[in-house]
Motif scaffolding. Structure first.
Motif, PDB file in Angstrom:
ATOM      1  N   THR A 170     -22.014 -24.858  34.154  1.00 44.05           N
ATOM      2  CA  THR A 170     -21.436 -26.003  33.455  1.00 44.05           C
ATOM      3  C   THR A 170     -20.018 -26.229  33.947  1.00 44.05           C
ATOM      4  OG1 THR A 170     -20.526 -24.675  31.634  1.00 44.05           O
ATOM      5  CG2 THR A 170     -22.797 -25.497  31.395  1.00 44.05           C
ATOM      6  N   LEU A 171     -19.533 -27.438  33.787  1.00 41.89           N
ATOM      7  CA  LEU A 171     -18.189 -27.773  34.247  1.00 41.89           C
ATOM      8  C   LEU A 171     -17.138 -26.949  33.501  1.00 41.89           C
ATOM      9  CD1 LEU A 171     -16.278 -29.546  35.917  1.00 41.89           C
ATOM     10  CD2 LEU A 171     -16.385 -31.248  34.084  1.00 41.89           C
ATOM     11  N   SER A 172     -17.237 -26.914  32.194  1.00 39.71           N
ATOM     12  CA  SER A 172     -16.250 -26.150  31.424  1.00 39.71           C
ATOM     13  C   SER A 172     -16.349 -24.668  31.733  1.00 39.71           C
ATOM     14  CB  SER A 172     -16.440 -26.404  29.929  1.00 39.71           C
ATOM     15  OG  SER A 172     -17.743 -26.025  29.512  1.00 39.71           O
ATOM     16  N   GLY A 173     -17.569 -24.191  31.958  1.00 43.52           N
ATOM     17  CA  GLY A 173     -17.746 -22.773  32.288  1.00 43.52           C
ATOM     18  C   GLY A 173     -17.047 -22.400  33.580  1.00 43.52           C
ATOM     19  N   VAL A 174     -17.150 -23.271  34.584  1.00 41.14           N
ATOM     20  CA  VAL A 174     -16.485 -23.025  35.870  1.00 41.14           C
ATOM     21  C   VAL A 174     -14.970 -23.110  35.715  1.00 41.14           C
ATOM     22  CG1 VAL A 174     -16.092 -23.980  38.172  1.00 41.14           C
ATOM     23  CG2 VAL A 174     -18.420 -23.715  37.324  1.00 41.14           C
ATOM     24  N   LEU A 175     -14.503 -24.134  35.020  1.00 37.38           N
ATOM     25  CA  LEU A 175     -13.058 -24.352  34.910  1.00 37.38           C
ATOM     26  C   LEU A 175     -12.359 -23.235  34.123  1.00 37.38           C
ATOM     27  CD1 LEU A 175     -12.824 -28.206  34.268  1.00 37.38           C
ATOM     28  CD2 LEU A 175     -12.578 -26.961  36.411  1.00 37.38           C
ATOM     29  N   TYR A 176     -13.030 -22.736  33.103  1.00 30.20           N
ATOM     30  CA  TYR A 176     -12.390 -21.737  32.247  1.00 30.20           C
ATOM     31  C   TYR A 176     -12.835 -20.306  32.561  1.00 30.20           C
ATOM     32  CZ  TYR A 176     -10.731 -25.645  29.421  1.00 30.20           C
ATOM     33  OH  TYR A 176     -10.093 -26.795  29.006  1.00 30.20           O
ATOM     34  N   GLN A 177     -13.526 -20.125  33.675  1.00 28.16           N
ATOM     35  CA  GLN A 177     -13.920 -18.771  34.063  1.00 28.16           C
ATOM     36  C   GLN A 177     -12.674 -17.910  34.260  1.00 28.16           C
ATOM     37  OE1 GLN A 177     -16.101 -18.479  37.755  1.00 28.16           O
ATOM     38  NE2 GLN A 177     -17.148 -16.612  37.103  1.00 28.16           N
ATOM     39  N   ASN A 178     -12.711 -16.726  33.733  1.00 28.32           N
ATOM     40  CA  ASN A 178     -11.544 -15.853  33.743  1.00 28.32           C
ATOM     41  C   ASN A 178     -11.047 -15.581  35.173  1.00 28.32           C
ATOM     42  OD1 ASN A 178      -9.569 -14.130  32.640  1.00 28.32           O
ATOM     43  ND2 ASN A 178     -10.867 -12.330  32.985  1.00 28.32           N
ATOM     44  N   GLY A 179      -9.771 -15.899  35.405  1.00 30.51           N
ATOM     45  CA  GLY A 179      -9.148 -15.624  36.695  1.00 30.51           C
ATOM     46  C   GLY A 179      -9.501 -16.577  37.813  1.00 30.51           C
ATOM     47  N   ALA A 180     -10.224 -17.670  37.509  1.00 28.65           N
ATOM     48  CA  ALA A 180     -10.693 -18.561  38.571  1.00 28.65           C
ATOM     49  C   ALA A 180      -9.604 -19.500  39.082  1.00 28.65           C
ATOM     50  CB  ALA A 180     -11.889 -19.367  38.090  1.00 28.65           C
ATOM     51  N   PHE A 181      -8.740 -19.992  38.179  1.00 31.53           N
ATOM     52  CA  PHE A 181      -7.739 -20.978  38.577  1.00 31.53           C
ATOM     53  C   PHE A 181      -6.361 -20.586  38.026  1.00 31.53           C
ATOM     54  CE2 PHE A 181     -11.789 -23.252  38.455  1.00 31.53           C
ATOM     55  CZ  PHE A 181     -11.810 -23.829  39.723  1.00 31.53           C
ATOM     56  N   THR A 182      -5.397 -20.504  38.918  1.00 26.84           N
ATOM     57  CA  THR A 182      -4.041 -20.122  38.510  1.00 26.84           C
ATOM     58  C   THR A 182      -3.379 -21.188  37.637  1.00 26.84           C
ATOM     59  OG1 THR A 182      -3.151 -21.071  40.558  1.00 26.84           O
ATOM     60  CG2 THR A 182      -3.706 -18.729  40.582  1.00 26.84           C
ATOM     61  N   ALA A 183      -3.876 -22.438  37.734  1.00 27.69           N
ATOM     62  CA  ALA A 183      -3.282 -23.518  36.949  1.00 27.69           C
ATOM     63  C   ALA A 183      -3.390 -23.266  35.456  1.00 27.69           C
ATOM     64  CB  ALA A 183      -3.954 -24.849  37.302  1.00 27.69           C
ATOM     65  N   LEU A 184      -4.399 -22.490  35.043  1.00 29.74           N
ATOM     66  CA  LEU A 184      -4.555 -22.173  33.630  1.00 29.74           C
ATOM     67  C   LEU A 184      -3.541 -21.128  33.169  1.00 29.74           C
ATOM     68  CD1 LEU A 184      -8.459 -22.007  33.391  1.00 29.74           C
ATOM     69  CD2 LEU A 184      -6.968 -23.737  32.381  1.00 29.74           C
ATOM     70  N   VAL A 185      -2.967 -20.421  34.141  1.00 27.91           N
ATOM     71  CA  VAL A 185      -2.030 -19.343  33.820  1.00 27.91           C
ATOM     72  C   VAL A 185      -0.583 -19.799  33.939  1.00 27.91           C
ATOM     73  CG1 VAL A 185      -1.280 -17.003  34.427  1.00 27.91           C
ATOM     74  CG2 VAL A 185      -3.704 -17.623  34.605  1.00 27.91           C
ATOM     75  N   ASN A 206     -19.624 -37.734  41.975  1.00 31.38           N
ATOM     76  CA  ASN A 206     -20.617 -38.599  42.617  1.00 31.38           C
ATOM     77  C   ASN A 206     -21.159 -38.030  43.921  1.00 31.38           C
ATOM     78  OD1 ASN A 206     -20.496 -40.461  40.586  1.00 31.38           O
ATOM     79  ND2 ASN A 206     -19.109 -41.836  41.644  1.00 31.38           N
ATOM     80  N   GLY A 207     -20.574 -36.944  44.401  1.00 30.52           N
ATOM     81  CA  GLY A 207     -21.161 -36.274  45.558  1.00 30.52           C
ATOM     82  C   GLY A 207     -20.338 -36.225  46.820  1.00 30.52           C
ATOM     83  N   TRP A 208     -19.139 -36.789  46.825  1.00 31.70           N
ATOM     84  CA  TRP A 208     -18.316 -36.711  48.033  1.00 31.70           C
ATOM     85  C   TRP A 208     -17.769 -35.292  48.168  1.00 31.70           C
ATOM     86  CZ3 TRP A 208     -13.023 -39.577  49.020  1.00 31.70           C
ATOM     87  CH2 TRP A 208     -12.652 -39.380  50.362  1.00 31.70           C
ATOM     88  N   ASP A 209     -18.077 -34.647  49.269  1.00 32.12           N
ATOM     89  CA  ASP A 209     -17.625 -33.278  49.510  1.00 32.12           C
ATOM     90  C   ASP A 209     -16.981 -33.178  50.887  1.00 32.12           C
ATOM     91  OD1 ASP A 209     -17.144 -30.594  49.711  1.00 32.12           O
ATOM     92  OD2 ASP A 209     -19.229 -29.959  49.569  1.00 32.12           O
ATOM     93  N   PRO A 210     -15.679 -33.368  50.972  1.00 27.92           N
ATOM     94  CA  PRO A 210     -14.983 -33.275  52.266  1.00 27.92           C
ATOM     95  C   PRO A 210     -14.965 -31.866  52.835  1.00 27.92           C
ATOM     96  CG  PRO A 210     -13.644 -34.424  50.610  1.00 27.92           C
ATOM     97  CD  PRO A 210     -14.757 -33.750  49.890  1.00 27.92           C
ATOM     98  N   THR A 211     -15.345 -30.866  52.032  1.00 27.78           N
ATOM     99  CA  THR A 211     -15.273 -29.467  52.475  1.00 27.78           C
ATOM    100  C   THR A 211     -16.539 -29.006  53.179  1.00 27.78           C
ATOM    101  OG1 THR A 211     -16.231 -28.402  50.502  1.00 27.78           O
ATOM    102  CG2 THR A 211     -13.912 -29.055  50.393  1.00 27.78           C
ATOM    103  N   GLY A 212     -17.636 -29.710  52.992  1.00 28.37           N
ATOM    104  CA  GLY A 212     -18.882 -29.268  53.597  1.00 28.37           C
ATOM    105  C   GLY A 212     -19.513 -28.092  52.882  1.00 28.37           C
ATOM    106  N   GLY A 213     -19.336 -28.022  51.566  1.00 29.69           N
ATOM    107  CA  GLY A 213     -20.023 -26.981  50.792  1.00 29.69           C
ATOM    108  C   GLY A 213     -19.184 -25.790  50.391  1.00 29.69           C
ATOM    109  N   ALA A 214     -17.860 -25.882  50.475  1.00 28.71           N
ATOM    110  CA  ALA A 214     -16.993 -24.746  50.136  1.00 28.71           C
ATOM    111  C   ALA A 214     -17.074 -24.418  48.641  1.00 28.71           C
ATOM    112  CB  ALA A 214     -15.551 -25.059  50.511  1.00 28.71           C
ATOM    113  N   ILE A 215     -16.901 -23.125  48.328  1.00 32.82           N
ATOM    114  CA  ILE A 215     -16.860 -22.692  46.932  1.00 32.82           C
ATOM    115  C   ILE A 215     -15.545 -21.974  46.611  1.00 32.82           C
ATOM    116  CG2 ILE A 215     -19.352 -22.604  46.550  1.00 32.82           C
ATOM    117  CD1 ILE A 215     -19.265 -19.632  47.188  1.00 32.82           C
ATOM    118  N   TYR A 216     -14.666 -21.867  47.615  1.00 30.03           N
ATOM    119  CA  TYR A 216     -13.335 -21.287  47.401  1.00 30.03           C
ATOM    120  C   TYR A 216     -12.303 -22.110  48.154  1.00 30.03           C
ATOM    121  CZ  TYR A 216     -16.089 -17.120  46.175  1.00 30.03           C
ATOM    122  OH  TYR A 216     -17.001 -16.252  45.620  1.00 30.03           O
TER     123      TYR A 216
END
Length: 244
Positions: A170-185, A206-216
């Motif tokens: 889920t979107l909220s699950g990804v955003l609030y995952q512990n330690g995932a984003f420094t912006a929350l800290v 909508n599907g635009w992905d300039p990274t080509g599938g990056a997850i980090y």
């Protein structure tokens, strides 16, 4: 018995009278036809055979997001229809190949049939306006000052994580995952949201992905984690390195 005659003019030419009545009825029909508020005008949509600027906008966005690999010519042909169906399936919409109001809203195209107003536009399929606002806040916090493509790239990473088995779905699950984003800290998440981030969030959803599938992603100037630096790099956009 004396016959009483009503005071009425005699009908000298019945055929002429019928012709006059027919003309009057026809005129009334035409007036009603053009005076009635047509709901069809409010339900304008693009489909097979359609041409024009709205079709061009649809093709431009579908090409940018990777759904369409064809020329942008403003003609709604089979390739455009198939790309629309692909987009609809990915965004939880009715996959009929017709760019109706819901599909146009999801694409961020606002005509008289789809306009709903608000920052960042309407919802995109299964994602609500609240989801778009939340994603925009994280994009702004993590990539404020980056080029627009870099902002979309950050959003794309978040969307890629939702689809990846190693992350919450889920979107909220990804955003609030512990330690995932420094912006929350560091408090950046609570700063005012850049207007461009709303558009970037819409494009990423909508599907635009300039990274080509990056997850980090990381900033090589500030990142101290050696593990993240060991990940395969797929793109560098602005100050961020994107990897898998």
């Amino acid at each position: 018995m004396k016959t009483i005659h009503l005071n009425a003019p005699p009908v000298r030419n019945p055929r002429r009278v019928l012709q006059v009545v027919a003309v009057i009825v026809l005129n009334l029909f035409v007036i009603a036809l053009f005076s009635y508020p047509h709901t069809a005008t409010a339900d304008v949509l693009s489909k097979m055979g359609s041409r024009g600027e709205e079709v061009r906008q649809i093709q431009t966005k579908l090409t940018r997001w990777g759904y369409l690999n064809d020329k942008v010519d403003g003609i709604y042909g089979t390739k455009t229809r198939d790309a629309v169906i692909w987009f609809q399936k990915k965004n939880g919409l009715t996959a009929d190949g017709i760019a109706g109001p819901a599909t146009l809203r999801a694409m961020g195209i606002y005509s008289s049939a789809s306009n709903s107003g608000g920052s960042g536009g309407g919802s995109s399929g299964k994602y609500s306006q609240s989801d778009i606002n939340l994603l925009a806040r994280m994009i702004s916090a993590e990539s404020r000052g980056e080029p627009y493509t870099g902002q979309v790239a950050v959003g794309a990473v978040i969307m890629n994580r939702i689809a990846h088995p190693s992350f919450p779905d889920t979107l909220s699950g990804v955003l609030y995952q512990n330690g995932a984003f420094t912006a929350l800290v560091d408090g950046q998440f609570n700063q005012p949201v850049a207007e461009s981030a709303y558009k970037a969030a819409q494009d990423a959803i909508n599907g635009w992905d300039p990274t080509g599938g990056a997850i980090y992603y990381y900033n090589p100037r500030t990142a101290t984690n050696q593990w993240i630096r060991s990940r395969p790099v797929v793109a560098t956009i602005g100050k961020h390195v994107f990897c898998k």
